[in-house]
Design an enzyme around this catalytic site. Structure first.
Site, PDB file in Angstrom:
ATOM      1  N   GLU A  35       0.892  -1.156   0.000  1.00 27.63           N
ATOM      2  CA  GLU A  35       0.000   0.000   0.000  1.00 27.63           C
ATOM      3  C   GLU A  35       0.935   1.212   0.000  1.00 27.63           C
ATOM      4  O   GLU A  35       1.825   1.279   0.848  1.00 27.63           O
ATOM      5  CB  GLU A  35      -0.824   0.018   1.286  1.00 27.63           C
ATOM      6  CG  GLU A  35      -1.797  -1.130   1.399  1.00 27.63           C
ATOM      7  CD  GLU A  35      -2.378  -1.221   2.804  1.00 27.63           C
ATOM      8  OE1 GLU A  35      -3.201  -0.375   3.153  1.00 27.63           O
ATOM      9  OE2 GLU A  35      -2.002  -2.147   3.539  1.00 27.63           O
ATOM     10  N   ARG A 261       5.240 -12.816   9.814  1.00 27.80           N
ATOM     11  CA  ARG A 261       5.822 -11.476   9.651  1.00 27.80           C
ATOM     12  C   ARG A 261       7.228 -11.474  10.207  1.00 27.80           C
ATOM     13  O   ARG A 261       7.516 -12.177  11.168  1.00 27.80           O
ATOM     14  CB  ARG A 261       5.025 -10.456  10.463  1.00 27.80           C
ATOM     15  CG  ARG A 261       3.745 -10.022   9.872  1.00 27.80           C
ATOM     16  CD  ARG A 261       3.076  -9.033  10.803  1.00 27.80           C
ATOM     17  NE  ARG A 261       3.669  -7.712  10.669  1.00 27.80           N
ATOM     18  CZ  ARG A 261       3.283  -6.838   9.750  1.00 27.80           C
ATOM     19  NH1 ARG A 261       2.332  -7.142   8.906  1.00 27.80           N
ATOM     20  NH2 ARG A 261       3.842  -5.649   9.677  1.00 27.80           N
ATOM     21  N   LYS A 271       4.966  -0.381   9.501  1.00 27.40           N
ATOM     22  CA  LYS A 271       4.932   0.952   8.903  1.00 27.40           C
ATOM     23  C   LYS A 271       4.240   1.960   9.813  1.00 27.40           C
ATOM     24  O   LYS A 271       4.687   3.077   9.986  1.00 27.40           O
ATOM     25  CB  LYS A 271       4.132   0.872   7.599  1.00 27.40           C
ATOM     26  CG  LYS A 271       4.945   1.160   6.372  1.00 27.40           C
ATOM     27  CD  LYS A 271       4.053   1.271   5.168  1.00 27.40           C
ATOM     28  CE  LYS A 271       3.428  -0.041   4.773  1.00 27.40           C
ATOM     29  NZ  LYS A 271       2.460   0.043   3.692  1.00 27.40           N
TER      30      LYS A 271
HETATM   31  P1  ATP Z   1       2.857  -2.508   8.078  1.00 25.53           P
HETATM   32  O1  ATP Z   1       2.185  -3.346   9.103  1.00 25.53           O
HETATM   33  O2  ATP Z   1       4.325  -2.360   8.231  1.00 25.53           O
HETATM   34  O3  ATP Z   1       2.167  -1.200   7.855  1.00 25.53           O
HETATM   35  P2  ATP Z   1       1.573  -3.616   5.837  1.00 25.53           P
HETATM   36  O4  ATP Z   1       1.300  -5.058   5.819  1.00 25.53           O
HETATM   37  O5  ATP Z   1       0.395  -2.763   6.034  1.00 25.53           O
HETATM   38  O6  ATP Z   1       2.787  -3.345   6.761  1.00 25.53           O
HETATM   39  P3  ATP Z   1       1.837  -3.404   3.017  1.00 25.53           P
HETATM   40  O7  ATP Z   1       2.343  -2.268   2.215  1.00 25.53           O
HETATM   41  O8  ATP Z   1       0.422  -3.760   2.900  1.00 25.53           O
HETATM   42  O9  ATP Z   1       2.241  -3.124   4.507  1.00 25.53           O
HETATM   43  O10 ATP Z   1       2.736  -4.698   2.759  1.00 25.53           O
HETATM   44  C1  ATP Z   1       3.032  -5.220   1.501  1.00 25.53           C
HETATM   45  C2  ATP Z   1       3.390  -6.673   1.669  1.00 25.53           C
HETATM   46  O11 ATP Z   1       4.483  -6.823   2.561  1.00 25.53           O
HETATM   47  C3  ATP Z   1       2.227  -7.462   2.246  1.00 25.53           C
HETATM   48  O12 ATP Z   1       2.093  -8.659   1.503  1.00 25.53           O
HETATM   49  C4  ATP Z   1       2.643  -7.739   3.663  1.00 25.53           C
HETATM   50  O13 ATP Z   1       2.099  -8.949   4.107  1.00 25.53           O
HETATM   51  C5  ATP Z   1       4.171  -7.762   3.574  1.00 25.53           C
HETATM   52  N1  ATP Z   1       4.758  -7.356   4.850  1.00 25.53           N
HETATM   53  C6  ATP Z   1       4.523  -6.229   5.552  1.00 25.53           C
HETATM   54  N2  ATP Z   1       5.187  -6.221   6.725  1.00 25.53           N
HETATM   55  C7  ATP Z   1       5.868  -7.394   6.773  1.00 25.53           C
HETATM   56  C8  ATP Z   1       6.747  -7.996   7.726  1.00 25.53           C
HETATM   57  N3  ATP Z   1       7.051  -7.398   8.879  1.00 25.53           N
HETATM   58  N4  ATP Z   1       7.268  -9.209   7.436  1.00 25.53           N
HETATM   59  C9  ATP Z   1       6.982  -9.813   6.266  1.00 25.53           C
HETATM   60  N5  ATP Z   1       6.168  -9.305   5.338  1.00 25.53           N
HETATM   61  C10 ATP Z   1       5.607  -8.117   5.567  1.00 25.53           C
HETATM   62 MG    MG Z   2      -1.167  -4.178   4.410  1.00 23.13          MG
END
Ligand code: ATP
Ligand code: MG
Length: 557
Positions: A35, A261, A271
Site C-alpha cells: 500500500e 511477519r 509501517k
Molecule cells: P505494516 O504493518 O508495516 O504497515 P503492511 O502489511 O500494512 O505493513 P503493506 O504495504 O500492505 O504493509 O505490505 C506489503 C506486503 O508486505 C504485504 O504482503 C505484507 O504482508 C508484507 N509485509 C509487511 N510487513 C511485513 C513484515 N514485517 N514481514 C513480512 N512481510 C511483511
Molecule cells: Mg497491508
C-alpha cells in the site's frame, strides 16, 4: 536455526513444487502488493525476496502492484520511494507497475453484479452502529435493518453514492454473507465506503473507494496470480478472499498462503509504528540509520546483498519469531570483512609524545590495506614523534590482566613499534593530557631482540598524517527486545542510540568515496557519510561492531 546456512527451500516452494507435479499451473505468478502509505522496511524486504525470488526460481512472473484503495494515507512520493527501494534491493518487476486503482471500473461492475445477485446491499447504519452490530468473538452479530432492502433500491442507492449524492459515513456497500459466522470477517464486511478525497492516481474521478479485502483478491485474479502470499494476520481474511472470488466467478482463482511477519529484536517492523516514531521526531525521518526502513539501512551502510542474504537466513515459515539482531548484523559484517580496506582512526584521542625520536622524524611504513587481499592495495603509514591513541587504551593504574598501555608498561602499536609509557602530564582537572613514551626502534613489525612477550596491540594515528572526523556511533533505538509487541513501545526508547565523537583518522580517508565502507581497526565497520562530508570534515556512520559482543559505549571498557 543455523544462522550461517542459508535455507534454499521453504514451505511455499514445497507447495509450488507439488502444484507443478500435479500440472496445476503452466506458469507461476506472484506479486508484491504494497500500500503506498509509507516507506518500506526490512519486513517488506522479506516479502519482496520471497515473491520475486519465487518468480526467479520458477521462471515465472512477479508483479509489483500498489494496492492503493485508501486515498487518505496514500501519496505518489511513497510509490516512487517503494519502486526505488525494490530496484536497489536488486529486483525488477514484470512490465510496468500495476495499480489496484486501475481496476476501479472493473471493481465497480463486480460490486453491481453482487448487488444484482442479491449478495450485496447498501447499508445506512452509522460506522459505530455497524461496529456494534458486528458482535464479538463470543457473541454473534446482528443484522442491519437495511440488510433485506430490495435489489433495485440498493442499485439506485449505490449509483447515487458513486455520483456523489450521498454524504460520507451515511451509506456504504456491504456484502451479504453471515452475521453469525464464527469468523468476524465474514459478518457482512464492507465493500465500498464514501470518501470525498482526491486519489493520488485517479484524481477526483471517484468518491467511493473499494475496501482492501474486496480489491486485493480481485486484483490478484485479474493479474492471474497463482500464489498470493501474505503475512499471517490475513489468515482470517482468507475465507472472505475465497468467498468473493467464488461469487464473482473468476475462471482462475489465486490461492492465498500465509507466512510469518518478520520481527527483529530491539526493532520495529511495522509501517504504522515507524510512522509514529517519525512524526514524534524520535527517528530523524525515514532515512534514519537507527530504524529498519530500507532507506535507513542503506544510509547506515547496509548493502542490498547483505539484506538479501539476511532474508535467506531467516527463511519463510509460519512460526512467528523475534529474530536475533545478530543475524542481521552478521550478514553485513561478513560481507564487509571480505571486501573493505582497514584503516586506523582514534575515536577519543589522547596524545603520545615519543621522547626518543626527533621532532622532524617522519618514517613511512608500507602496509597492506587488507590482511588477506593484496589486490585491495597498500599504503604508507606515517610514524612520527607525536601520535594519538584512544583514551580507552591507556590506564594510569591498570589491573593485572590489562593488555593495553599503562605507566611503566609496553604495548605494540599496530603495524609499527613497541612503545613504553614513561610519564604522564595532567591538566588542572587531573585528566591525563599527554603520555610520554619511548619506542623500541628494533621492533618494527617484529619481536623485540630479547624476545620479551608483549601482550597488547593498539591502534593509533600520527599527528603528521591525520584529519579530524566525526564518528556517529549508532546503537539500538529500543532497550527492550520486542518493542513490536508492546503497546507502550515509546516508553522504551534508548538514550544511547546515537553518540557522536570527534576524533582523528588517517588522512588516507581522503581517498575514500562518499558512501564507501571501511573497517576502522579495533572499532567497527563504518560508512563515509553525512551532509557535512567534505574533504576537511569527514563524517563516518558506524554500520556494525567488529564482533557480536557490543563494546558500548565504545570508549568506556
Ligand atoms: P505494516 O504493518 O508495516 O504497515 P503492511 O502489511 O500494512 O505493513 P503493506 O504495504 O500492505 O504493509 O505490505 C506489503 C506486503 O508486505 C504485504 O504482503 C505484507 O504482508 C508484507 N509485509 C509487511 N510487513 C511485513 C513484515 N514485517 N514481514 C513480512 N512481510 C511483511
Ligand atoms: Mg497491508
Amino acid at each position: 536455526m543455523n544462522n550461517n546456512k542459508p535455507n534454499t527451500t521453504n514451505f511455499i516452494k514445497k507447495l509450488i513444487n507439488k502444484d507443478l507435479l500435479l500440472n496445476k499451473y503452466k506458469i507461476i505468478n506472484t506479486r508484491f502488493p504494497p500500500e503506498p502509505n509509507g516507506h518500506i522496511h526490512l519486513g517488506h524486504a522479506k516479502a519482496i525476496c520471497l515473491n520475486f525470488g519465487i518468480a526467479e526460481t520458477y521462471k515465472g512472473v512477479c508483479n509489483l502492484r500498489f494496492d492503493d484503495t485508501n486515498p487518505t494515507e496514500e501519496a505518489i512520493e511513497y510509490v516512487k520511494s517503494i519502486k526505488k527501494n525494490i530496484n536497489w534491493l536488486g529486483f525488477k518487476w514484470n512490465e510496468r507497475a500495476h495499480y489496484s486503482s486501475n481496476y476501479f471500473d472493473k471493481l465497480y461492475s463486480y460490486a453491481i453484479d453482487l448487488i444484482k445477485k442479491g449478495l450485496a446491499y447498501v447499508d445506512n447504519l452509522s460506522h459505530n452502529a455497524i461496529k456494534l452490530f458486528r458482535g464479538t468473538l463470543k457473541s454473534p452479530g446482528k443484522s442491519s435493518p437495511y440488510r433485506n432492502r430490495n435489489i433495485k433500491e440498493s442499485l439506485i442507492l449505490f449509483t447515487k453514492m458513486k455520483a456523489g449524492k450521498a454524504n460520507e459515513g451515511k451509506a456504504c456497500l456491504r456484502v451479504k454473507i453471515n452475521m453469525t459466522s464464527p469468523n468476524i470477517t465474514m459478518r457482512d464486511p464492507i465493500l465500498y465506503r464514501i470518501k470525498y478525497i482526491k486519489h493520488y492516481h485517479t484524481g477526483n474521478k471517484w468518491c467511493i473507494y473499494p475496501m482492501y479485502d474486496f480489491t486485493h483478491c480481485i486484483s490478484d485474479a485479474i493479474e492471474k496470480i497463482t500464489h498470493s502470499l501474505c503475512t499471517l494476520e490475513f489468515q482470517d481474511n482468507k475465507q472472505l478472499y475465497i468467498w468473493l472470488l467464488n461469487n464473482i466467478n473468476f475462471d482462475i482463482q489465486p490461492k492465498q498462503y500465509e507466512f510469518s511477519r518478520l520481527a527483529v529484536e530491539y526493532n520495529i517492523t511495522s509501517k504504522r509504528k515507524l510512522n509514529i516514531l517519525i512524526k514524534g521526531h524520535i527517528a530523524d525521518g525515514w532515512k534514519d540509520p537507527r530504524i529498519l526502513t530500507l532507506s535507513g539501512l542503506r544510509r547506515k551502510g547496509y548493502t542490498a546483498k547483505s539484506i538479501r542474504e539476511f532474508c535467506k537466513r531467516v527463511n519463510v515459515t509460519r512460526q512467528n519469531s523475534n529474530i536475533e539482531l545478530n543475524v542481521l548484523e552478521a550478514c553485513i559484517r561478513e560481507e564487509l570483512n571480505e571486501n573493505t580496506i582497514r584503516i586506523m582512526a582514534v575515536v577519543n584521542p589522547i596524545k603520545i609524545i615519543i621522547i626518543n625520536i626527533s621532532k622532524t622524524h617522519k618514517e613511512l611504513i608500507n602496509i597492506y590495506n587488507h590482511p588477506t587481499k593484496p589486490e585491495l592495495g597498500n599504503r604508507e603509514l606515517v610514524f612520527s614523534k607525536e601520535i594519538y591513541i584512544d583514551k580507552n587504551d591507556f590506564r594510569e593504574t591498570p589491573h593485572k590482566q590489562y593488555k593495553r598501555l599503562a605507566l611503566g608498561k609496553e604495548v605494540r602499536l599496530r603495524n609499527a613499534y613497541i612503545i613504553k609509557a614513561e610519564a604522564i602530564e595532567k591538566d588542572i582537572k587531573k585528566e591525563v593530557t599527554n603520555i610520554y613514551c619511548t619506542y623500541d626502534s628494533y621492533t618494527l613489525n617484529k619481536k623485540p631482540l630479547d624476545n620479551r612477550h608483549i601482550k597488547g596491540v593498539i591502534h593509533w594515528v600520527s599527528s603528521k598524517d591525520c584529519i579530524k572526523a566525526e564518528f556517529r556511533i549508532y546503537d539500538k533505538l529500543f532497550n527492550i527486545k520486542d518493542p513490536n509487541a508492546s503497546i507502550g513501545f515509546l516508553n522504551y526508547i534508548s538514550t544511547k542510540s546515537l553518540v557522536i565523537y570527534k576524533g582523528l583518522i588517517e588522512a588516507y580517508i581522503l581517498k575514500a568515496k562518499l558512501g564507501e565502507s571501511l573497517q576502522v581497526e579495533r572499532e567497527g565497520y563504518y560508512c563515509v557519510r553525512g551532509i557535512c562530508y567534505s574533504k576537511i570534515n569527514i563524517v563516518l556512520n558506524r554500520i556494525v561492531t567488529l564482533k557480536h559482543s557490543l563494546r558500548f559505549p565504545p570508549n568506556k571498557s
